[in-house]
Design a protein around this motif. Structure first.
Motif, PDB file in Angstrom:
ATOM      1  N   ALA A 186       6.294  14.008  -1.862  1.00  0.00           N
ATOM      2  CA  ALA A 186       6.608  12.750  -2.558  1.00  0.00           C
ATOM      3  C   ALA A 186       6.734  11.584  -1.578  1.00  0.00           C
ATOM      4  O   ALA A 186       6.311  10.470  -1.882  1.00  0.00           O
ATOM      5  CB  ALA A 186       7.890  12.900  -3.372  1.00  0.00           C
ATOM      6  N   SER A 187       7.294  11.852  -0.392  1.00  0.00           N
ATOM      7  CA  SER A 187       7.425  10.792   0.616  1.00  0.00           C
ATOM      8  C   SER A 187       6.059  10.261   1.020  1.00  0.00           C
ATOM      9  O   SER A 187       5.831   9.050   1.019  1.00  0.00           O
ATOM     10  CB  SER A 187       8.138  11.312   1.865  1.00  0.00           C
ATOM     11  OG  SER A 187       9.486  11.587   1.586  1.00  0.00           O
ATOM     12  N   ILE A 188       5.154  11.170   1.358  1.00  0.00           N
ATOM     13  CA  ILE A 188       3.804  10.764   1.764  1.00  0.00           C
ATOM     14  C   ILE A 188       3.152   9.965   0.639  1.00  0.00           C
ATOM     15  O   ILE A 188       2.567   8.907   0.857  1.00  0.00           O
ATOM     16  CB  ILE A 188       2.927  12.002   2.091  1.00  0.00           C
ATOM     17  CG1 ILE A 188       3.531  12.832   3.217  1.00  0.00           C
ATOM     18  CG2 ILE A 188       1.498  11.568   2.422  1.00  0.00           C
ATOM     19  CD1 ILE A 188       3.417  12.267   4.604  1.00  0.00           C
ATOM     20  N   ASN A 189       3.284  10.483  -0.558  1.00  0.00           N
ATOM     21  CA  ASN A 189       2.691   9.836  -1.722  1.00  0.00           C
ATOM     22  C   ASN A 189       3.246   8.425  -1.910  1.00  0.00           C
ATOM     23  O   ASN A 189       2.499   7.480  -2.127  1.00  0.00           O
ATOM     24  CB  ASN A 189       2.955  10.694  -2.960  1.00  0.00           C
ATOM     25  CG  ASN A 189       2.112  10.264  -4.127  1.00  0.00           C
ATOM     26  OD1 ASN A 189       2.516   9.396  -4.884  1.00  0.00           O
ATOM     27  ND2 ASN A 189       0.944  10.841  -4.265  1.00  0.00           N
ATOM     28  N   ARG A 190       4.550   8.290  -1.798  1.00  0.00           N
ATOM     29  CA  ARG A 190       5.175   6.964  -1.974  1.00  0.00           C
ATOM     30  C   ARG A 190       4.795   6.007  -0.857  1.00  0.00           C
ATOM     31  O   ARG A 190       4.605   4.823  -1.097  1.00  0.00           O
ATOM     32  CB  ARG A 190       6.699   7.098  -2.070  1.00  0.00           C
ATOM     33  CG  ARG A 190       7.144   7.667  -3.402  1.00  0.00           C
ATOM     34  CD  ARG A 190       8.621   7.450  -3.648  1.00  0.00           C
ATOM     35  NE  ARG A 190       9.438   8.225  -2.719  1.00  0.00           N
ATOM     36  CZ  ARG A 190      10.053   9.358  -3.030  1.00  0.00           C
ATOM     37  NH1 ARG A 190       9.969   9.854  -4.240  1.00  0.00           N
ATOM     38  NH2 ARG A 190      10.779   9.986  -2.135  1.00  0.00           N
ATOM     39  N   TRP A 191       4.680   6.525   0.383  1.00  0.00           N
ATOM     40  CA  TRP A 191       4.271   5.653   1.489  1.00  0.00           C
ATOM     41  C   TRP A 191       2.862   5.135   1.249  1.00  0.00           C
ATOM     42  O   TRP A 191       2.589   3.953   1.404  1.00  0.00           O
ATOM     43  CB  TRP A 191       4.281   6.393   2.821  1.00  0.00           C
ATOM     44  CG  TRP A 191       5.608   6.904   3.268  1.00  0.00           C
ATOM     45  CD1 TRP A 191       6.853   6.517   2.797  1.00  0.00           C
ATOM     46  CD2 TRP A 191       5.864   7.898   4.254  1.00  0.00           C
ATOM     47  NE1 TRP A 191       7.834   7.218   3.445  1.00  0.00           N
ATOM     48  CE2 TRP A 191       7.260   8.076   4.346  1.00  0.00           C
ATOM     49  CE3 TRP A 191       5.040   8.655   5.077  1.00  0.00           C
ATOM     50  CZ2 TRP A 191       7.851   8.974   5.234  1.00  0.00           C
ATOM     51  CZ3 TRP A 191       5.622   9.553   5.960  1.00  0.00           C
ATOM     52  CH2 TRP A 191       7.013   9.707   6.038  1.00  0.00           C
ATOM     53  N   GLU A 192       1.976   6.048   0.874  1.00  0.00           N
ATOM     54  CA  GLU A 192       0.571   5.649   0.688  1.00  0.00           C
ATOM     55  C   GLU A 192       0.401   4.704  -0.494  1.00  0.00           C
ATOM     56  O   GLU A 192      -0.499   3.874  -0.506  1.00  0.00           O
ATOM     57  CB  GLU A 192      -0.316   6.888   0.518  1.00  0.00           C
ATOM     58  CG  GLU A 192      -0.481   7.660   1.814  1.00  0.00           C
ATOM     59  CD  GLU A 192      -1.581   8.701   1.764  1.00  0.00           C
ATOM     60  OE1 GLU A 192      -2.369   8.717   0.809  1.00  0.00           O
ATOM     61  OE2 GLU A 192      -1.652   9.527   2.705  1.00  0.00           O
TER      62      GLU A 192
ATOM     63  N   ARG B 289       2.605   2.545  -1.375  1.00  0.00           N
ATOM     64  CA  ARG B 289       3.431   1.367  -1.083  1.00  0.00           C
ATOM     65  C   ARG B 289       4.683   1.270  -1.934  1.00  0.00           C
ATOM     66  O   ARG B 289       5.193   0.184  -2.162  1.00  0.00           O
ATOM     67  CB  ARG B 289       2.628   0.073  -1.254  1.00  0.00           C
ATOM     68  CG  ARG B 289       1.458   0.013  -0.342  1.00  0.00           C
ATOM     69  CD  ARG B 289       0.787  -1.347  -0.401  1.00  0.00           C
ATOM     70  NE  ARG B 289      -0.567  -1.181   0.092  1.00  0.00           N
ATOM     71  CZ  ARG B 289      -1.641  -1.660  -0.519  1.00  0.00           C
ATOM     72  NH1 ARG B 289      -1.524  -2.353  -1.607  1.00  0.00           N
ATOM     73  NH2 ARG B 289      -2.824  -1.432  -0.008  1.00  0.00           N
ATOM     74  N   LYS B 290       5.164   2.397  -2.433  1.00  0.00           N
ATOM     75  CA  LYS B 290       6.396   2.369  -3.223  1.00  0.00           C
ATOM     76  C   LYS B 290       7.605   2.303  -2.278  1.00  0.00           C
ATOM     77  O   LYS B 290       8.597   1.683  -2.582  1.00  0.00           O
ATOM     78  CB  LYS B 290       6.515   3.637  -4.084  1.00  0.00           C
ATOM     79  CG  LYS B 290       5.344   3.850  -5.025  1.00  0.00           C
ATOM     80  CD  LYS B 290       5.718   3.497  -6.455  1.00  0.00           C
ATOM     81  CE  LYS B 290       4.666   3.890  -7.463  1.00  0.00           C
ATOM     82  NZ  LYS B 290       3.379   3.200  -7.269  1.00  0.00           N
ATOM     83  N   VAL B 291       7.461   2.967  -1.137  1.00  0.00           N
ATOM     84  CA  VAL B 291       8.547   3.051  -0.158  1.00  0.00           C
ATOM     85  C   VAL B 291       7.951   2.941   1.231  1.00  0.00           C
ATOM     86  O   VAL B 291       6.853   3.423   1.473  1.00  0.00           O
ATOM     87  CB  VAL B 291       9.254   4.440  -0.267  1.00  0.00           C
ATOM     88  CG1 VAL B 291      10.359   4.570   0.767  1.00  0.00           C
ATOM     89  CG2 VAL B 291       9.807   4.660  -1.650  1.00  0.00           C
TER      90      VAL B 291
END
Length: 82
Positions: free
Chosen positions: A43-49, A51-53
């Motif tokens: 989820a972290s990788i997904n959110r970084w990519e 631009r959520k986080v």
């Protein structure tokens, strides 16, 4: 002032999401594999990519270390993002 700060923040977030994606593609990893390698959640990788986080300072340190380990293959990304 505040409009410019916002523009800089957006630019930074865009840059970091591009860095994460570009590094992952270069390593030929899925988001799941990349997450496992960095010791973060998918989820972290997904959110970084997406631009959520933004990656935390600790995560950025891990990304930077990963680039340094790549030697010549990571030099241009290191120069561009760090």
């Amino acid at each position: 002032g505040s409009t410019n700060d916002f523009a800089m923040l957006v630019a930074q977030e865009t840059t970091l999401s591009t860095l994460v994606r570009e590094l992952r593609f270069r390593l030929g990893l899925t988001q799941e594999q990349f997450a496992a390698e960095l010791g973060v959640t998918f989820a972290s990788i997904n959110r970084w990519e997406n631009r959520k986080v933004q990656p935390s300072p600790m995560a950025l340190k891990l990304l930077r270390q990963r680039l340094e380990q790549m030697g010549d293959r990571g030099t241009d990304l290191l120069d561009r993002y760090f």
